[in-house]
Design a protein around this motif. Structure first.
Motif, PDB file in Angstrom:
ATOM      1  N   ASP A  68       0.911  -1.765  -0.087  1.00  0.00           N
ATOM      2  CA  ASP A  68      -0.015  -0.374   0.429  1.00  0.00           C
ATOM      3  C   ASP A  68       0.640   1.255  -0.241  1.00  0.00           C
ATOM      4  OD1 ASP A  68      -2.345  -1.749  -0.387  1.00  0.00           O
ATOM      5  OD2 ASP A  68      -2.491  -1.757   2.280  1.00  0.00           O
ATOM      6  N   ILE A  69       2.232   1.309   0.883  1.00  0.00           N
ATOM      7  CA  ILE A  69       2.645   2.077   1.005  1.00  0.00           C
ATOM      8  C   ILE A  69       3.441   2.677  -0.059  1.00  0.00           C
ATOM      9  CG2 ILE A  69       4.607   3.463   2.291  1.00  0.00           C
ATOM     10  CD1 ILE A  69       3.184   1.518   4.864  1.00  0.00           C
ATOM     11  N   ILE A  70       4.225   1.833  -0.652  1.00  0.00           N
ATOM     12  CA  ILE A  70       4.681   1.923  -1.675  1.00  0.00           C
ATOM     13  C   ILE A  70       4.143   2.216  -2.799  1.00  0.00           C
ATOM     14  CG2 ILE A  70       6.537   0.699  -3.615  1.00  0.00           C
ATOM     15  CD1 ILE A  70       7.537  -1.719  -1.173  1.00  0.00           C
ATOM     16  N   MET A  71       2.538   1.261  -3.600  1.00  0.00           N
ATOM     17  CA  MET A  71       2.186   2.357  -4.063  1.00  0.00           C
ATOM     18  C   MET A  71       1.185   2.839  -4.304  1.00  0.00           C
ATOM     19  SD  MET A  71       1.514  -0.716  -6.252  1.00  0.00           S
ATOM     20  CE  MET A  71      -0.388  -0.530  -7.110  1.00  0.00           C
ATOM     21  N   ALA A  72       1.190   4.265  -2.856  1.00  0.00           N
ATOM     22  CA  ALA A  72       1.180   5.766  -2.719  1.00  0.00           C
ATOM     23  C   ALA A  72       1.947   5.914  -3.467  1.00  0.00           C
ATOM     24  CB  ALA A  72       1.022   5.769  -1.668  1.00  0.00           C
ATOM     25  N   VAL A  73       3.518   6.355  -2.979  1.00  0.00           N
ATOM     26  CA  VAL A  73       4.644   7.278  -3.081  1.00  0.00           C
ATOM     27  C   VAL A  73       4.743   6.994  -4.582  1.00  0.00           C
ATOM     28  CG1 VAL A  73       4.523   7.763  -1.044  1.00  0.00           C
ATOM     29  CG2 VAL A  73       6.518   6.453  -1.215  1.00  0.00           C
ATOM     30  N   ASP A  74       5.196   5.466  -4.850  1.00  0.00           N
ATOM     31  CA  ASP A  74       6.385   5.288  -6.299  1.00  0.00           C
ATOM     32  C   ASP A  74       4.841   4.817  -7.074  1.00  0.00           C
ATOM     33  OD1 ASP A  74       8.907   5.429  -6.299  1.00  0.00           O
ATOM     34  OD2 ASP A  74       8.889   3.453  -4.650  1.00  0.00           O
ATOM     35  N   GLU A  75       5.115   5.726  -8.383  1.00  0.00           N
ATOM     36  CA  GLU A  75       3.935   5.276  -8.811  1.00  0.00           C
ATOM     37  C   GLU A  75       4.455   3.554  -9.746  1.00  0.00           C
ATOM     38  OE1 GLU A  75       6.637   8.882  -9.320  1.00  0.00           O
ATOM     39  OE2 GLU A  75       4.995   8.909  -8.199  1.00  0.00           O
ATOM     40  N   SER A  76       4.084   3.440  -9.734  1.00  0.00           N
ATOM     41  CA  SER A  76       4.055   2.151 -10.927  1.00  0.00           C
ATOM     42  C   SER A  76       4.457   2.262 -12.275  1.00  0.00           C
ATOM     43  CB  SER A  76       3.114   0.912 -10.531  1.00  0.00           C
ATOM     44  OG  SER A  76       2.293   1.942 -11.353  1.00  0.00           O
ATOM     45  N   ILE A  77       5.864   1.525 -12.466  1.00  0.00           N
ATOM     46  CA  ILE A  77       6.074   1.891 -13.956  1.00  0.00           C
ATOM     47  C   ILE A  77       5.752   0.850 -15.173  1.00  0.00           C
ATOM     48  CG2 ILE A  77       8.514   1.500 -13.347  1.00  0.00           C
ATOM     49  CD1 ILE A  77       9.020  -1.612 -12.768  1.00  0.00           C
ATOM     50  N   ASP A  78       4.663   0.807 -16.253  1.00  0.00           N
ATOM     51  CA  ASP A  78       4.484   0.760 -17.509  1.00  0.00           C
ATOM     52  C   ASP A  78       5.459  -0.927 -17.780  1.00  0.00           C
ATOM     53  OD1 ASP A  78       5.719   2.954 -17.776  1.00  0.00           O
ATOM     54  OD2 ASP A  78       4.970   2.775 -19.869  1.00  0.00           O
TER      55      ASP A  78
END
Lengths: 160, 160
Positions: A78-88
């Motif tokens: 949850d935390i990582i998804m919130a700040v580290d926009e995921s790679i396409d």
DNA sequence: TAATTCCTTACTAATTTACTAGGGATTATA
DNA sequence: TATAATCCCTAGTAAATTAGTAAGGAATTA
């Protein structure tokens, strides 16, 4: 799923909040001092954490941030998804005619792997870090953020 | 442990090599076309993979890259470590007097988490991707790098 | 010999990460 | 009410990383 120093900052900051959650809000300047990150950068990270509902801001003196949900409901993912926009992961978007229009096999495999990684990090919640008895011991041994906040106020105001 | 697009490129490229390992070397230009990454950037990534002993280069026509070890000895963690230089998690190096000289509790927790993540990715080897029957099916359904390489040679030279 | 590939280096463009600066809004305390 | 502490927001910039371009050399096959 992406994992950079940005994500690490967010995760460690959230660990801090989780450990001291019962002791009142944690200020960003405390985290800034402890982790050596600029205050303003932390503010930007916490803006995202707040948008995601992972933290609540408390303004005014004695304020700071506290967890927005119970720690067992906040996963590392949850935390990582919130700040580290995921790679396409879909670079060859059909246009490149990669493997006769089929999506690249390796992209399929990567997505599987990425899902597994997400599941793994999604099962680790902040409550793990609080429960761990060794963690508690270390936490108590140190001059924690909580105790530093406590020291800001004279003994009487705490007793009352 | 760090995970960026760079690491994904490396992992998917290595998946490609693993799947087509028995069919001879895979060229970088094939991977470049398939994944939409510049050839020269791939060359830089493969320089690191080669240094880590994960791939062997084969020069000349019909050449390319093949796995440097059996696929069951190459983990996803190995690949990521080879190209994605890991992040230093020790920013407060005692100097900052964080928590009375003790290393930050959250850094300790982060290292635990990071180790767990490493162990997780270290247990997933390239052989997983080859074994998977569904993967095989997809692989055969497509015009794979292997078949494109095979088409470069006349039938007789394959039969011999 | 010619073509194909790996291999290497140097430079640059694009993107992301991290920081700086300035100010505003809210609230506890004096 | 005044003050200070905190969150909150925006804009800009510096630093680092990612990705690409260019140019050529070395090995190998045909």
């Amino acid at each position: 799923m992406k994992l950079s120093t940005k994500g690490r900052y967010a995760v460690t900051a959230m660990m801090d909040l989780a450990i001291h959650d019962t002791d009142g809000p944690v200020t960003l300047s405390d985290i800034s001092n402890c982790q050596g990150i600029s205050l303003s950068y932390l503010e930007q990270l916490f803006a995202k954490l707040r948008q995601a509902g992972l933290v609540d801001g408390v303004r005014g003196p004695g304020g700071g941030y506290r967890l927005g949900k119970p720690p067992q409901l906040i996963s590392v993912a949850d935390i990582i998804m919130a700040v580290d926009e995921s790679i396409d992961s879909t670079r060859c978007k059909g246009n490149l005619d990669c493997n006769k229009g089929e999506r690249c096999l390796t992209h399929h495999l990567w997505n599987d792997l990425s899902d597994q990684l997400y599941d793994f990090l999604n099962e680790i919640t902040l409550s793990e870090f609080i429960k761990n008895p060794e963690v508690r011991k270390i936490s108590q041994r140190q001059d924690t953020t909580a105790s530093r906040i406590a020291n800001m106020f004279p003994p009487r105001s705490i007793a009352s």
